[in-house]
Design an enzyme around this catalytic site. Structure first.
Site, PDB file in Angstrom:
ATOM      1  N   THR A  44       0.821  -1.211   0.000  1.00 18.36           N
ATOM      2  CA  THR A  44       0.000   0.000   0.000  1.00 18.36           C
ATOM      3  C   THR A  44       0.850   1.253   0.000  1.00 18.36           C
ATOM      4  O   THR A  44       0.424   2.311  -0.482  1.00 18.36           O
ATOM      5  CB  THR A  44      -0.958  -0.014   1.204  1.00 18.36           C
ATOM      6  OG1 THR A  44      -1.617  -1.280   1.263  1.00 18.36           O
ATOM      7  CG2 THR A  44      -1.993   1.082   1.111  1.00 18.36           C
ATOM      8  N   TYR A 106       8.551 -13.750  -8.418  1.00 18.33           N
ATOM      9  CA  TYR A 106       9.156 -13.925  -9.742  1.00 18.33           C
ATOM     10  C   TYR A 106      10.100 -15.128  -9.774  1.00 18.33           C
ATOM     11  O   TYR A 106       9.815 -16.117 -10.442  1.00 18.33           O
ATOM     12  CB  TYR A 106       9.868 -12.666 -10.244  1.00 18.33           C
ATOM     13  CG  TYR A 106      10.301 -12.805 -11.692  1.00 18.33           C
ATOM     14  CD1 TYR A 106       9.350 -12.820 -12.707  1.00 18.33           C
ATOM     15  CD2 TYR A 106      11.635 -12.968 -12.030  1.00 18.33           C
ATOM     16  CE1 TYR A 106       9.740 -12.997 -14.031  1.00 18.33           C
ATOM     17  CE2 TYR A 106      12.023 -13.140 -13.337  1.00 18.33           C
ATOM     18  CZ  TYR A 106      11.079 -13.157 -14.340  1.00 18.33           C
ATOM     19  OH  TYR A 106      11.446 -13.336 -15.645  1.00 18.33           O
ATOM     20  N   TYR A 132       4.973 -12.649   5.285  1.00 23.90           N
ATOM     21  CA  TYR A 132       3.850 -12.112   4.504  1.00 23.90           C
ATOM     22  C   TYR A 132       3.554 -13.069   3.365  1.00 23.90           C
ATOM     23  O   TYR A 132       4.379 -13.249   2.462  1.00 23.90           O
ATOM     24  CB  TYR A 132       4.214 -10.717   4.000  1.00 23.90           C
ATOM     25  CG  TYR A 132       3.138  -9.998   3.212  1.00 23.90           C
ATOM     26  CD1 TYR A 132       1.817 -10.429   3.179  1.00 23.90           C
ATOM     27  CD2 TYR A 132       3.463  -8.850   2.497  1.00 23.90           C
ATOM     28  CE1 TYR A 132       0.854  -9.750   2.450  1.00 23.90           C
ATOM     29  CE2 TYR A 132       2.504  -8.158   1.769  1.00 23.90           C
ATOM     30  CZ  TYR A 132       1.208  -8.627   1.743  1.00 23.90           C
ATOM     31  OH  TYR A 132       0.256  -7.943   1.014  1.00 23.90           O
ATOM     32  N   ARG A 137       0.250 -11.924  -5.535  1.00 17.45           N
ATOM     33  CA  ARG A 137       1.313 -11.022  -5.990  1.00 17.45           C
ATOM     34  C   ARG A 137       2.637 -11.751  -6.200  1.00 17.45           C
ATOM     35  O   ARG A 137       3.442 -11.342  -7.031  1.00 17.45           O
ATOM     36  CB  ARG A 137       1.507  -9.874  -4.998  1.00 17.45           C
ATOM     37  CG  ARG A 137       0.396  -8.832  -5.079  1.00 17.45           C
ATOM     38  CD  ARG A 137       0.698  -7.644  -4.163  1.00 17.45           C
ATOM     39  NE  ARG A 137      -0.361  -6.639  -4.239  1.00 17.45           N
ATOM     40  CZ  ARG A 137      -0.364  -5.593  -5.053  1.00 17.45           C
ATOM     41  NH1 ARG A 137       0.643  -5.413  -5.898  1.00 17.45           N
ATOM     42  NH2 ARG A 137      -1.356  -4.729  -5.046  1.00 17.45           N
ATOM     43  N   LYS A 161       1.428 -12.554   8.200  1.00 16.01           N
ATOM     44  CA  LYS A 161       0.296 -11.861   7.591  1.00 16.01           C
ATOM     45  C   LYS A 161      -0.223 -12.769   6.495  1.00 16.01           C
ATOM     46  O   LYS A 161       0.477 -13.056   5.520  1.00 16.01           O
ATOM     47  CB  LYS A 161       0.740 -10.512   7.018  1.00 16.01           C
ATOM     48  CG  LYS A 161      -0.356  -9.782   6.242  1.00 16.01           C
ATOM     49  CD  LYS A 161       0.170  -8.504   5.599  1.00 16.01           C
ATOM     50  CE  LYS A 161      -0.903  -7.828   4.750  1.00 16.01           C
ATOM     51  NZ  LYS A 161      -0.390  -6.617   4.059  1.00 16.01           N
ATOM     52  N   ILE A 203      -3.763  -6.568   9.202  1.00 13.19           N
ATOM     53  CA  ILE A 203      -2.918  -5.532   8.620  1.00 13.19           C
ATOM     54  C   ILE A 203      -3.724  -4.979   7.460  1.00 13.19           C
ATOM     55  O   ILE A 203      -3.936  -5.646   6.454  1.00 13.19           O
ATOM     56  CB  ILE A 203      -1.554  -6.093   8.198  1.00 13.19           C
ATOM     57  CG1 ILE A 203      -0.793  -6.520   9.461  1.00 13.19           C
ATOM     58  CG2 ILE A 203      -0.758  -5.062   7.405  1.00 13.19           C
ATOM     59  CD1 ILE A 203       0.568  -7.139   9.205  1.00 13.19           C
TER      60      ILE A 203
END
Length: 291
Positions: A44, A106, A132, A137, A161, A203
Site C-alpha cells: 500500500t 518472480y 507475509y 502477488r 500476515k 494488517i
C-alpha cells in the site's frame, strides 16, 4: 507485536511525484488516534518505487512521529535476500520495531527454499519478523506447515500476515500453530472470520480511510462481542472490497485524497483510479456518510 489493527499506510506524493513528508506527518498523526500499529512501505505504501534515500527518510520520520506510542513495522521484502538485509539494516538504524517480509516473487521458491530463505534473513537481524503470504502477488504460497517450521526454527519470526484468501488454509494454520505464533489477516474482508478462528488482528488497507471503524471491529472481536463485530463488518464490507476494484493502492489513494490527507497521485506503473472507479468510491462515501 500487536493485537487488533495495523494500518498498511499509503505514501503521499506531491505533484512532482516526490514524497510529501508534511502530508505523511499529518496522516500518521490521524492514524495514531485509533490504530494499534503502523506498517510502513508495504504494498500500500508503493514500496517498489521508493528509493533507498526516501526509504530511510520515511522510516525515520514515521518512527519520530509515533515516538513509541505503537509499533512501527517496516516492509523490507524483496526477491533478493541481500536487498532484504540492506532494507533491514535501514529499518534497524532508524528505530523500527519490526519487519514485514514478503515471500520471494518472480524467482519464487519451493517450500524447502522458503524455510532456508527466511532462516537466512532471520539469522541476520534481531528485529521481530512477520512473514507475509500473498500468493496473488508473489506467485507462491507459504503453506501452513512451512510457516510453522519457519516460526519454530527462528526465535525472532513472530507470526504471519495471511493474504492467501483461503480460509480453509488459514483455519488449518491457526489450528496447528504454536500458541505464541501471531496470525494477521491480510484481507480486510476476512478479518472477522480469521480473528474468530483465533487470529490476532488485521494488517489493513481499509483503515487508511476509516481507522476508527476498523479498530471498533477488531476490539469487538477481541472482546467476544461478535454481534457488534458482525454489524460493523456488514456495514463496511462493500467498501473493504471495493478498495480493491483496481490494483491496490490505486483506489485507497483516491479515497484518502477525498479525506484531504494526500493528493491523488501514484507512481508508475500505477496510474490514478479510472472515472468509473471514482464514481464507485464517491457513491460509497455518500452512502456510508464518510464525508
Amino acid at each position: 507485536m500487536f493485537n487488533g489493527v495495523g494500518t498498511a499506510i499509503i505514501t503521499p506524493f506531491n505533484e512532482n511525484f516526490e514524497v510529501d513528508y508534511n502530508a505523511l506527518e499529518e496522516f500518521v498523526n490521524f492514524q495514531l488516534e485509533f490504530v494499534d500499529a503502523l506498517i510502513v512501505l508495504g504494498t500500500t505504501g508503493e514500496a517498489p518505487t521508493i528509493n533507498e534515500k526516501e526509504r530511510e527518510k520515511i522510516v525515520s520520520k514515521v518512527v519520530e512521529i509515533v515516538n513509541k506510542k505503537i509499533p512501527v513495522i517496516v516492509g523490507t521484502g524483496s526477491n533478493n535476500p541481500e536487498h532484504v538485509l540492506n532494507n533491514n539494516k535501514l529499518a534497524e538504524k532508524n528505530g523500527a520495531d519490526g519487519l514485514l517480509i514478503v515471500s520471494p516473487y518472480y524467482n519464487k521458491s519451493t517450500q524447502k527454499g522458503l524455510v532456508k530463505y527466511f532462516t537466512y534473513i532471520a539469522e541476520r537481524t534481531e528485529l521481530p519478523i512477520i512473514l507475509y503470504n500473498v500468493p496473488s502477488r508473489t506467485g507462491g504460497n507459504i503453506l501452513p506447515d512451512t510457516a510453522i517450521e519457519i516460526f519454530d526454527k527462528n526465535k525472532n519470526v513472530i507470526g504471519i500476515k495471511e493474504a492467501s484468501g483461503n480460509i480453509s488454509q488459514i483455519a488449518e494454520l491457526i489450528s496447528n500453530k504454536p500458541n505464541e505464533m501471531l496470525v494477521y489477516s491480510g484481507n480486510d474482508d476476512q478479518a472477522l472470520p480469521l480473528m474468530a478462528l483465533g487470529g490476532n488482528g488485521v494488517i489493513s488497507v481499509f483503515s487508511n480511510v476509516l481507522p476508527k471503524q476498523m479498530k471498533e471491529l477488531t476490539d469487538a472481536i477481541l472482546n467476544g462481542n461478535f454481534k457488534k463485530a458482525q454489524e460493523i463488518n456488514n456495514k463496511y464490507n462493500i467498501l473493504m472490497r471495493k478498495l480493491f476494484v483496481e490494483v491496490n493502492p490505486i483506489p485507497v489513494k483516491y479515497a484518502v485524497s477525498k479525506l484531504g490527507y494526500c493528493k491523488n497521485i501514484v507512481r508508475l506503473p500505477l496510474v490514478e483510479l479510472s472515472e468509473n472507479g471514482k464514481i464507485l468510491i464517491d457513491k460509497l462515501f455518500e452512502e456510508l456518510s464518510i464525508l
